[in-house]
Scaffold this motif. Structure first.
Motif, mmCIF file in Angstrom:
data_model
loop_
_atom_site.group_PDB
_atom_site.id
_atom_site.type_symbol
_atom_site.label_atom_id
_atom_site.label_comp_id
_atom_site.label_asym_id
_atom_site.label_seq_id
_atom_site.Cartn_x
_atom_site.Cartn_y
_atom_site.Cartn_z
ATOM 1 N N GLU A 63 1.485 42.203 -4.501
ATOM 2 C CA GLU A 63 1.940 40.823 -4.675
ATOM 3 C C GLU A 63 2.220 40.616 -6.150
ATOM 4 O O GLU A 63 1.389 40.950 -7.010
ATOM 5 C CB GLU A 63 0.882 39.817 -4.203
ATOM 6 C CG GLU A 63 1.330 38.363 -4.461
ATOM 7 C CD GLU A 63 0.372 37.301 -3.910
ATOM 8 O OE1 GLU A 63 -0.689 37.660 -3.358
ATOM 9 O OE2 GLU A 63 0.699 36.114 -4.054
ATOM 10 N N ASN A 118 5.814 34.966 -4.377
ATOM 11 C CA ASN A 118 5.487 33.592 -3.981
ATOM 12 C C ASN A 118 6.677 32.666 -4.198
ATOM 13 O O ASN A 118 7.330 32.721 -5.231
ATOM 14 C CB ASN A 118 4.311 33.066 -4.817
ATOM 15 C CG ASN A 118 3.035 33.819 -4.520
ATOM 16 O OD1 ASN A 118 2.399 33.598 -3.498
ATOM 17 N ND2 ASN A 118 2.673 34.740 -5.400
ATOM 18 N N GLU A 150 6.308 34.802 0.221
ATOM 19 C CA GLU A 150 5.101 34.055 0.590
ATOM 20 C C GLU A 150 5.353 32.569 0.420
ATOM 21 O O GLU A 150 5.745 32.111 -0.646
ATOM 22 C CB GLU A 150 3.915 34.486 -0.284
ATOM 23 C CG GLU A 150 3.542 35.935 -0.105
ATOM 24 C CD GLU A 150 2.158 36.269 -0.681
ATOM 25 O OE1 GLU A 150 1.491 35.384 -1.247
ATOM 26 O OE2 GLU A 150 1.767 37.444 -0.555
ATOM 27 N N ASP A 180 1.118 31.876 3.283
ATOM 28 C CA ASP A 180 0.091 32.088 2.266
ATOM 29 C C ASP A 180 -1.016 31.035 2.403
ATOM 30 O O ASP A 180 -0.777 29.942 2.916
ATOM 31 C CB ASP A 180 0.748 31.967 0.879
ATOM 32 C CG ASP A 180 -0.040 32.662 -0.221
ATOM 33 O OD1 ASP A 180 -1.107 33.228 0.060
ATOM 34 O OD2 ASP A 180 0.433 32.634 -1.373
ATOM 35 N N LYS A 201 -1.764 35.059 5.643
ATOM 36 C CA LYS A 201 -2.797 35.407 4.677
ATOM 37 C C LYS A 201 -3.918 34.373 4.748
ATOM 38 O O LYS A 201 -3.694 33.189 4.478
ATOM 39 C CB LYS A 201 -2.200 35.464 3.259
ATOM 40 C CG LYS A 201 -1.102 36.523 3.141
ATOM 41 C CD LYS A 201 -0.546 36.613 1.740
ATOM 42 C CE LYS A 201 -1.482 37.384 0.825
ATOM 43 N NZ LYS A 201 -0.872 37.532 -0.532
ATOM 44 N N GLU A 237 -7.307 37.366 1.905
ATOM 45 C CA GLU A 237 -7.194 37.256 0.444
ATOM 46 C C GLU A 237 -8.561 37.162 -0.190
ATOM 47 O O GLU A 237 -9.522 36.703 0.435
ATOM 48 C CB GLU A 237 -6.507 35.940 0.073
ATOM 49 C CG GLU A 237 -5.101 35.752 0.505
ATOM 50 C CD GLU A 237 -4.520 34.509 -0.169
ATOM 51 O OE1 GLU A 237 -5.013 33.394 0.067
ATOM 52 O OE2 GLU A 237 -3.573 34.677 -0.951
#
Ligand code: C2E
Ligand code: MG
Ligand code: MG
Ligand code: MG
Length: 287
Positions: A63, A118, A150, A180, A201, A237
């Motif tokens: 990421e 993201n 995300e 996310d 996630k 996460e």
């Protein structure tokens, strides 16, 4: 003029608030030149298949996480500057830089691992995101299937229909879409029914409490079950301990990300994983 006079009215606020507002305004200005001045960079945090003993071969991707090194303040957390960039609309330009940088970086890896980027809600509402993603993929030569975007539920809350339509068009490009921070905000199961996410996630708040409170374990277990039922990959996460990792692996969680697996760092730290011979290794070999 009118503007500066109205700014003077700020003096009626509490001094602390006044200071905070001025602080924000200055930070705002600094952020607008941050990209140009090369103060922005990306760190990369590995994601791996969940198993009790995560090996290099289990790493599936990274990421990309934005970092701002301010010339006088030093490190400014993305938790602080991303919201600032969103308010000012600067996030559109910044988001474009981040996406291009991350795709270019990943396209250069000898090992074709995934790259997750993201996207903030503001990036959805302004500009032509679909064309941007498309042209960056062409420009960098990154295979679309390697890119994961995300998003948080905020994107869908603001304008559900527009959000879902945009996600469908993005997915049609061949990129993957991840939800996310699942469970952290107003996550709704409606979202999961309305859009075929590739990955969910689980927010780190639930992972932190694994082993501390039975509710978190029950929620994590349920989300993993949900993922399996929907054929969506589930990534946890914020995995910080071996105990958390073992729990997640034994519950059938697909992926893990967190300090226990690897911290966000400049890509040079993960040179071996992406198939590059690190300069340290080269130096050793040569010397
Ligand atoms: P996120 O997307 O949920 O990213 C994960 C955050 O958790 C990162 O914080 C990461 O450093 C942190 N983290 C990862 N593993 C652990 C762990 O084991 N323990 C703990 N305590 N923390 C862990 P970071 O880098 O500070 O970023 C915060 C948030 O800022 C991100 O949350 C994301 O929402 C946003 N952000 C970061 N980079 C970007 C970007 O390029 N674009 C946009 N739009 N937002 C970004
Ligand atoms: Mg993220
Ligand atoms: Mg997250
Ligand atoms: Mg999070």
């Amino acid at each position: 003029r009118a503007k500066s006079r109205s700014r003077g009215s700020i003096s009626v606020f509490e001094p602390e608030m006044d200071r905070q507002l001025r602080d924000r305004r200055v930070l705002h200005q600094d952020l607008s030149t941050a990209i140009r001045n090369g103060e922005l960079s990306l760190h990369y945090q590995p994601q791996a298949r969940a198993s009790e003993n995560v090996l290099d071969a289990d790493v599936t991707g990274f990421e990309a996480l934005a970092r701002w090194i301010h010339p006088t303040r030093g490190f400014v957390s993305p938790g602080d500057f991303i919201p600032l960039a969103e308010e000012s609309g600067l996030i559109v330009e910044m988001g474009e830089w981040i996406l291009r940088q991350a795709c270019r970086e990943a396209a250069s890896w000898p090992v074709p691992l995934q790259i997750a980027v993201n996207l903030s809600p503001a990036q959805f509402m302004h500009g032509d995101l679909v064309n941007l993603v498309h042209s960056i993929l062409i420009e960098t030569g990154l295979a679309p299937g390697r890119l994961e975007l995300e998003i948080t539920e905020g994107v869908l809350i603001e304008d559900f229909d527009r959000g879902v339509a945009l996600l469908r068009r993005l997915k049609a490009l061949g990129v993957r879409i991840s939800m996310d921070d699942f469970g952290s905000g107003y996550s709704s199961l409606t979202y999961l029914q309305s859009f075929p996410f590739d990955k969910i996630k689980i927010d780190r708040a639930f992972v932190i409490n694994l082993g501390l409170n039975p509710q978190s374990a029950a929620i994590v277990r349920a989300v993993i079950g949900l993922g399996h039922g929907l054929d969506v990959s589930i990534v946890a996460e914020g995995v910080e301990t071996h105990e958390q990792l073992c729990f997640l692996a034994s519950e059938g969680c697909d992926g893990v990300q967190g300090y226990f697996i690897g911290r966000p760092a400049p890509i040079a730290q993960y040179a071996a994983l992406v198939g590059r011979v690190s300069s340290v290794a080269t130096a050793r070999k040569v010397g």
